[in-house]
Motif scaffolding. Structure first.
Motif, PDB file in Angstrom:
ATOM      1  N   TYR A   1      95.404 -22.711 -56.715  1.00  0.00           N
ATOM      2  CA  TYR A   1      94.628 -22.031 -55.672  1.00  0.00           C
ATOM      3  C   TYR A   1      94.985 -22.463 -54.260  1.00  0.00           C
ATOM      4  CZ  TYR A   1      92.021 -19.674 -59.252  1.00  0.00           C
ATOM      5  OH  TYR A   1      91.690 -18.852 -60.298  1.00  0.00           O
ATOM      6  N   GLN A   2      95.913 -23.427 -54.165  1.00  0.00           N
ATOM      7  CA  GLN A   2      96.410 -23.761 -52.827  1.00  0.00           C
ATOM      8  C   GLN A   2      97.497 -22.785 -52.384  1.00  0.00           C
ATOM      9  OE1 GLN A   2      97.517 -27.876 -52.988  1.00  0.00           O
ATOM     10  NE2 GLN A   2      95.414 -28.541 -52.615  1.00  0.00           N
ATOM     11  N   GLN A   3      98.013 -22.018 -53.340  1.00  0.00           N
ATOM     12  CA  GLN A   3      99.061 -21.052 -52.988  1.00  0.00           C
ATOM     13  C   GLN A   3      98.450 -19.909 -52.161  1.00  0.00           C
ATOM     14  OE1 GLN A   3     101.920 -20.217 -56.463  1.00  0.00           O
ATOM     15  NE2 GLN A   3      99.912 -20.387 -57.391  1.00  0.00           N
ATOM     16  N   PHE A   4      99.310 -19.179 -51.467  1.00  0.00           N
ATOM     17  CA  PHE A   4      98.861 -17.949 -50.804  1.00  0.00           C
ATOM     18  C   PHE A   4      98.266 -17.018 -51.867  1.00  0.00           C
ATOM     19  CE2 PHE A   4     102.688 -18.868 -47.995  1.00  0.00           C
ATOM     20  CZ  PHE A   4     101.929 -19.333 -46.924  1.00  0.00           C
ATOM     21  N   PRO A   5      97.205 -16.275 -51.510  1.00  0.00           N
ATOM     22  CA  PRO A   5      96.612 -15.358 -52.503  1.00  0.00           C
ATOM     23  C   PRO A   5      97.648 -14.395 -53.104  1.00  0.00           C
ATOM     24  CG  PRO A   5      95.235 -15.501 -50.552  1.00  0.00           C
ATOM     25  CD  PRO A   5      96.458 -16.301 -50.253  1.00  0.00           C
TER      26      PRO A   5
ATOM     27  N   PRO B   1     108.154 -17.778 -47.755  1.00  0.00           N
ATOM     28  CA  PRO B   1     107.325 -18.725 -48.501  1.00  0.00           C
ATOM     29  C   PRO B   1     106.771 -19.809 -47.592  1.00  0.00           C
ATOM     30  CG  PRO B   1     109.644 -19.173 -48.913  1.00  0.00           C
ATOM     31  CD  PRO B   1     109.580 -17.978 -47.993  1.00  0.00           C
ATOM     32  N   ASN B   2     105.997 -20.697 -48.190  1.00  0.00           N
ATOM     33  CA  ASN B   2     105.324 -21.753 -47.440  1.00  0.00           C
ATOM     34  C   ASN B   2     106.313 -22.851 -47.049  1.00  0.00           C
ATOM     35  OD1 ASN B   2     103.201 -23.319 -46.417  1.00  0.00           O
ATOM     36  ND2 ASN B   2     102.850 -24.313 -48.406  1.00  0.00           N
ATOM     37  N   PHE B   3     107.251 -22.507 -46.177  1.00  0.00           N
ATOM     38  CA  PHE B   3     108.188 -23.521 -45.692  1.00  0.00           C
ATOM     39  C   PHE B   3     107.459 -24.441 -44.734  1.00  0.00           C
ATOM     40  CE2 PHE B   3     111.849 -20.420 -46.472  1.00  0.00           C
ATOM     41  CZ  PHE B   3     112.299 -21.120 -47.588  1.00  0.00           C
ATOM     42  N   THR B   4     107.662 -25.744 -44.908  1.00  0.00           N
ATOM     43  CA  THR B   4     107.030 -26.717 -44.015  1.00  0.00           C
ATOM     44  C   THR B   4     108.043 -27.124 -42.938  1.00  0.00           C
ATOM     45  OG1 THR B   4     107.666 -28.404 -45.593  1.00  0.00           O
ATOM     46  CG2 THR B   4     105.424 -27.583 -45.756  1.00  0.00           C
ATOM     47  N   ALA B   5     107.589 -27.961 -42.000  1.00  0.00           N
ATOM     48  CA  ALA B   5     108.440 -28.296 -40.850  1.00  0.00           C
ATOM     49  C   ALA B   5     109.844 -28.789 -41.256  1.00  0.00           C
ATOM     50  CB  ALA B   5     107.729 -29.309 -39.959  1.00  0.00           C
TER      51      ALA B   5
ATOM     52  N   GLY C   1     110.301 -33.632 -52.630  1.00  0.00           N
ATOM     53  CA  GLY C   1     109.834 -33.981 -51.294  1.00  0.00           C
ATOM     54  C   GLY C   1     108.323 -33.918 -51.213  1.00  0.00           C
ATOM     55  N   THR C   2     107.742 -34.852 -50.453  1.00  0.00           N
ATOM     56  CA  THR C   2     106.276 -34.842 -50.318  1.00  0.00           C
ATOM     57  C   THR C   2     105.809 -33.633 -49.515  1.00  0.00           C
ATOM     58  OG1 THR C   2     106.462 -36.198 -48.342  1.00  0.00           O
ATOM     59  CG2 THR C   2     106.046 -37.361 -50.405  1.00  0.00           C
ATOM     60  N   GLU C   3     106.715 -33.029 -48.708  1.00  0.00           N
ATOM     61  CA  GLU C   3     106.332 -31.872 -47.892  1.00  0.00           C
ATOM     62  C   GLU C   3     106.856 -30.569 -48.494  1.00  0.00           C
ATOM     63  OE1 GLU C   3     104.280 -32.440 -45.251  1.00  0.00           O
ATOM     64  OE2 GLU C   3     104.406 -34.451 -46.129  1.00  0.00           O
ATOM     65  N   ASP C   4     107.015 -30.556 -49.808  1.00  0.00           N
ATOM     66  CA  ASP C   4     107.456 -29.330 -50.468  1.00  0.00           C
ATOM     67  C   ASP C   4     106.281 -28.356 -50.485  1.00  0.00           C
ATOM     68  OD1 ASP C   4     108.176 -27.339 -52.400  1.00  0.00           O
ATOM     69  OD2 ASP C   4     109.683 -28.724 -53.199  1.00  0.00           O
ATOM     70  N   GLY C   5     106.412 -27.235 -49.774  1.00  0.00           N
ATOM     71  CA  GLY C   5     105.326 -26.268 -49.697  1.00  0.00           C
ATOM     72  C   GLY C   5     105.382 -25.227 -50.806  1.00  0.00           C
ATOM     73  N   LEU C   6     106.452 -25.229 -51.608  1.00  0.00           N
ATOM     74  CA  LEU C   6     106.578 -24.233 -52.678  1.00  0.00           C
ATOM     75  C   LEU C   6     106.173 -24.795 -54.036  1.00  0.00           C
ATOM     76  CD1 LEU C   6     108.609 -23.276 -50.341  1.00  0.00           C
ATOM     77  CD2 LEU C   6     109.639 -21.889 -52.134  1.00  0.00           C
TER      78      LEU C   6
HETATM   79  C1  LIG Z   1     101.962 -25.410 -47.893  1.00  0.00           C
HETATM   80  O1  LIG Z   1     102.567 -26.686 -48.113  1.00  0.00           O
HETATM   81  C2  LIG Z   1     101.766 -27.786 -47.706  1.00  0.00           C
HETATM   82  C3  LIG Z   1     102.603 -29.058 -47.884  1.00  0.00           C
HETATM   83  O2  LIG Z   1     102.977 -29.252 -49.197  1.00  0.00           O
HETATM   84  C4  LIG Z   1     100.471 -27.805 -48.510  1.00  0.00           C
HETATM   85  O3  LIG Z   1      99.662 -28.858 -48.086  1.00  0.00           O
HETATM   86  C5  LIG Z   1      99.750 -26.468 -48.347  1.00  0.00           C
HETATM   87  O4  LIG Z   1      98.619 -26.438 -49.195  1.00  0.00           O
HETATM   88  C6  LIG Z   1     100.679 -25.327 -48.707  1.00  0.00           C
HETATM   89  N1  LIG Z   1     100.022 -24.053 -48.449  1.00  0.00           N
HETATM   90  C7  LIG Z   1     100.187 -22.991 -49.234  1.00  0.00           C
HETATM   91  C8  LIG Z   1      99.479 -21.759 -48.826  1.00  0.00           C
HETATM   92  O5  LIG Z   1     100.891 -23.004 -50.238  1.00  0.00           O
END
Ligand SMILES: *[C@@H]1O[C@H](CO)[C@@H](O)[C@H](O)[C@H]1NC(C)=O
Ligand SMILES: *[C@@H]1O[C@H](CO)[C@@H](O)[C@H](O)[C@H]1NC(C)=O
Length: 340
Positions: free
Chosen positions: A183-187, A222-226, A288-293
């Motif tokens: 549920y942290q993903q985009f809807p 996608p949820n690319f981070t910095a 990676g700890t900042e992997d947004g995918l």
């Molecule tokens: C995007 O990635 C960050 C870092 O991993 C995470 O904290 C956040 O929940 C993610 N957001 C989505 C919408 O996936």
């Protein structure tokens, strides 16, 4: 309404549904009107062809042989690790290939995690890579590496999983952990995966309809981070080209990939035994700890469950760290091949 009108409407509805739900046949490489066959291919056990590409030192003199597995929407051209200086220095031969349905490899409508592992074994045999070779999989290619660890581990000299994509439905995950990450993903990504997992017959329609937003990965946002945005700015345009990858059609490449990767698996990676318990070789996982995918929380859990995996968690790294610079590529190669 007369029955004639009803029949006509029904036929119209069926015709619409057929068009909307049934994917068009793939444009097979080498068929009339299909893309041309330009590189080498092997013929597999069921008559399908697999396109490949060789990099690094010639295999005849190579000390190490590696098969490289590309990610989602990519192809055999995703081989930037072959630009590492270590390739010449250590004597490394690398084979990349188009996964079935991508690039110039024939589609495999019966594709499974297992069938791709067997394709890789055949690739190794036909190219005479020897009894054992290394395998590296990036992102969605990581799922293929899990398949190799399960089905052809006796052929592996070692394996590397780079930011491997997880399947939220692997039963080994505690459900609170996988639910939270889901549920942290985009809807729109939650929906794309729900459709893929629960209603594969809807997949073609879902990914071509115009009412609801599509998977952020397919739309290229996608949820690319910095850290990823930095890498992307640097390598702009040099990533494997999506047009080549999907030239035979979206269904047998992207859509099939999602169905296999996020469908029901025949095994759970978290139940795998150490394939190198009684012989040389090692399995490494980088994340990676900042992997947004791919949520690092799930990767950490897998690493905890499988203590025989050497887990390398990279602070301030995103999903694309392996493309960042040569030091990342060198580290992956030297750790996998020599253990340091
Ligand atoms: C995007 O990635 C960050 C870092 O991993 C995470 O904290 C956040 O929940 C993610 N957001 C989505 C919408 O996936
Ligand atoms: C999930 O549940 C377990 C056991 O109840 C707990 O230890 C853990 O902290 C929970 N994890 C999350 C992410 O909520």
């Amino acid at each position: 309404m007369s029955w004639k009108v009803i029949v006509v409407l029904l036929i119209g509805l069926l015709a619409w549904a057929y068009q909307a739900f049934c994917p068009p046949s793939p444009r097979i490489c080498g068929s009339a009107g299909g893309p041309a066959i330009e590189g080498p291919r092997i013929k597999l056990r069921d008559g399908r062809h697999l396109a490949y590409m060789e990099h690094g030192v010639p295999k005849e003199i190579a000390k190490y042989k590696i098969i490289l597995v590309h990610g989602f929407g990519s192809s055999k051209h995703e081989a930037s690790i072959a630009t590492s200086e270590l390739v010449e220095k250590m004597g490394i031969h690398i084979v990349s290939f188009d996964r079935p349905g991508y690039g110039q490899s024939d589609p495999d409508p019966k594709r499974t995690i297992k069938s791709t592992a067997l394709d890789i074994e055949e690739l190794g045999d036909q190219l005479e890579l020897g009894p054992k070779f290394y395998i590296i999989g990036n992102s969605m290619g990581g799922q293929v590496v899990w398949g190799c660890l399960k089905y052809i581990s006796h052929r592996l000299a070692g394996a590397a999983l780079i930011a491997p994509v997880v399947n939220y439905w692997w039963p080994g995950f505690p459900s609170n952990l996988s639910t939270e990450a889901y549920y942290q993903q985009f809807p729109q990504d939650q929906w794309a995966l729900r459709v893929v997992h629960r209603a594969p017959w809807l997949v073609y329609w879902w990914n071509t309809q115009k009412w609801f937003p599509h998977s952020s990965v397919i739309t290229g946002k996608p949820n690319f981070t910095a850290p990823d945005l930095k890498v992307l700015a640097k390598i702009a345009g040099s990533l494997a080209n999506r047009g080549y990858a999907t030239q035979q059609g979206l269904y047998e490449s992207l859509h099939r990939d999602m169905m296999v990767g996020f469908g029901r698996w025949d095994f759970d990676p978290m139940n795998l035994e150490n394939p190198f318990a009684d012989r040389e070789g090692s399995v490494h996982l980088w994340h990676g700890t900042e992997d947004g995918l791919v949520p690092v929380s799930l990767q950490r859990y897998i690493a905890e469950k499988l203590p025989w995996i050497q887990y390398h968690e990279l602070p301030n790294a995103g999903h694309m760290f392996a493309y960042a610079d040569n030091s990342a590529k060198d580290a992956i190669l030297s750790t996998l091949l020599t253990g340091d």
